[in-house]
Design a protein around this motif. Structure first.
Motif, PDB file in Angstrom:
ATOM      1  N   ASN A 105       0.829  -1.206   0.000  1.00 17.34           N
ATOM      2  CA  ASN A 105       0.000   0.000   0.000  1.00 17.34           C
ATOM      3  C   ASN A 105       0.866   1.260   0.000  1.00 17.34           C
ATOM      4  O   ASN A 105       0.443   2.315   0.435  1.00 17.34           O
ATOM      5  N   SER A 106       2.081   1.151  -0.534  1.00 14.39           N
ATOM      6  CA  SER A 106       3.047   2.253  -0.463  1.00 14.39           C
ATOM      7  C   SER A 106       2.579   3.503  -1.188  1.00 14.39           C
ATOM      8  O   SER A 106       3.025   4.609  -0.876  1.00 14.39           O
ATOM      9  N   GLU A 107       1.674   3.340  -2.166  1.00 13.78           N
ATOM     10  CA  GLU A 107       1.146   4.495  -2.898  1.00 13.78           C
ATOM     11  C   GLU A 107      -0.347   4.692  -2.646  1.00 13.78           C
ATOM     12  O   GLU A 107      -1.020   5.376  -3.401  1.00 13.78           O
ATOM     13  N   GLY A 108      -0.849   4.066  -1.582  1.00 12.86           N
ATOM     14  CA  GLY A 108      -2.278   4.179  -1.294  1.00 12.86           C
ATOM     15  C   GLY A 108      -3.143   3.451  -2.298  1.00 12.86           C
ATOM     16  O   GLY A 108      -4.333   3.753  -2.422  1.00 12.86           O
ATOM     17  N   SER A 115      -0.790   5.524   3.212  1.00 13.49           N
ATOM     18  CA  SER A 115       0.386   4.781   2.762  1.00 13.49           C
ATOM     19  C   SER A 115       0.965   4.023   3.941  1.00 13.49           C
ATOM     20  O   SER A 115       2.037   4.337   4.432  1.00 13.49           O
ATOM     21  N   GLY A 152      -4.810   5.934  -5.692  1.00 12.23           N
ATOM     22  CA  GLY A 152      -3.401   5.563  -5.635  1.00 12.23           C
ATOM     23  C   GLY A 152      -2.528   6.611  -6.300  1.00 12.23           C
ATOM     24  O   GLY A 152      -2.837   7.801  -6.305  1.00 12.23           O
ATOM     25  N   SER A 153      -1.442   6.164  -6.900  1.00  6.50           N
ATOM     26  CA  SER A 153      -0.503   7.079  -7.541  1.00  6.50           C
ATOM     27  C   SER A 153      -1.118   7.728  -8.785  1.00  6.50           C
ATOM     28  O   SER A 153      -1.915   7.117  -9.501  1.00  6.50           O
ATOM     29  N   ARG A 167      -1.167  10.336  -2.766  1.00  3.73           N
ATOM     30  CA  ARG A 167      -1.881   9.071  -2.578  1.00  3.73           C
ATOM     31  C   ARG A 167      -3.361   9.414  -2.567  1.00  3.73           C
ATOM     32  O   ARG A 167      -3.964   9.638  -1.523  1.00  3.73           O
TER      33      ARG A 167
END
Length: 282
Positions: A105-108, A115, A152-153, A167
């Motif tokens: 989930n690093s970029e939502g 994040s 996300g991204s 995000r």
């Protein structure tokens, strides 16, 4: 990203009715949505609607609540009718139309607007969802009324508005959408009338619009009667309603079916007729 040996048994249209045992049983038939593969993990929906996962789990992509990998497969959820995966990301849709996600989930791209790094167990994201497509760092979902949402991204404008690295929370992208495909920083939306809309990264012509520049707003392609779209990392595949298959984008491994070019910037007929489904890997 989605693999199946039971081509075209049930398409996404089979997910349009929720809430009854009959509709759940209908959706449980072998379909293009019952097997999904990420980078090093796999998801399988069995006939009893249980979802199983196996493989690498360093980002929580198996949904077990821990980071240990599984080589024999482990049961994750019940009452699931569709699965989707990409890289270290996993999604599932249950018979009630609820969308769940877990993994990187690093970029939502799983939990919108956050994040948290890794989501270790399935988390409910949305209701009334009939399909979901996982990009490398963004996600596109279609609800039962044909509305496409993305989160996300948005580094390349893949969500269809001004580029940013935020995000993003779920954004309503377009109405009357029948299918969607999310790649590595780009998006394809197919309308119910067969029009394809593209946005995002176009470094190798994966948007199929005839050039190599990015688009941060959705633009319609001059192609009609499209039924479905699929996205690899940097190439795209379209299925027309007459069974014709078109491909555009990266061709270093021959994935765009072109004999000479490393990149193909316009959708090209690859000579396949009467196809009923298309799939794209890395």
């Amino acid at each position: 990203r989605i693999l199946s040996s039971m081509l075209c048994a049930v398409q996404v249209a089979g997910l349009l009715s929720f809430g009854t045992a009959a509709s759940a049983a209908e959706a449980a038939k072998p379909s293009v949505d019952t097997i999904a593969v990420g980078f090093e993990h796999s998801l399988v929906v069995k006939k009893d609607l249980t979802l199983w996962a196996a493989g690498n789990n360093d980002k929580g992509q198996l949904g077990t609540g821990k980071l240990d990998g599984e080589s024999d497969g482990v049961k994750i959820m019940d009452n699931v009718i569709a699965a989707e995966a990409n890289d270290d990301i996993s999604f599932a849709i249950n018979a009630a139309g609820e969308l769940y996600g877990w993994g990187d989930n690093s970029e939502g791209q799983i939990v919108p607007g956050e994040s948290s790094g890794a989501v270790m167990s399935p988390v409910k994201i949305m209701d009334n969802v009939i399909s979901v497509s996982a990009g490398a760092a963004h996600t596109i979902a279609i609800t039962a009324d044909g509305t496409a949402y993305g989160w996300g991204s948005n580094e390349h404008g893949e969500l269809g508005f001004d580029k940013n690295n935020a995000r993003n929370k779920p954004v309503k992208l377009m109405e009357n959408i029948a299918d969607a495909a999310a790649g590595d920083g780009f998006t394809l939306l197919v309308s119910k009338t067969g029009v394809v809309y593209i946005s995002g990264n176009n470094s190798c012509g994966q948007l199929g619009i005839g050039n190599y520049r990015d688009y941060d707003t959705f633009k319609a392609l001059p192609i009609e009667d499209v039924a479905a779209a699929e996205a690899g990392n940097q190439h795209s595949v379209l299925l027309k309603k007459d069974g014709t298959v078109l491909v555009s984008g990266l061709n270093e491994k021959g994935q765009a079916a072109h004999a000479e070019k490393d990149c193909v910037s316009s959708f090209t007929d690859v000579g396949i007729k009467n196809a009923c489904a298309v799939f794209a890997g890395g």
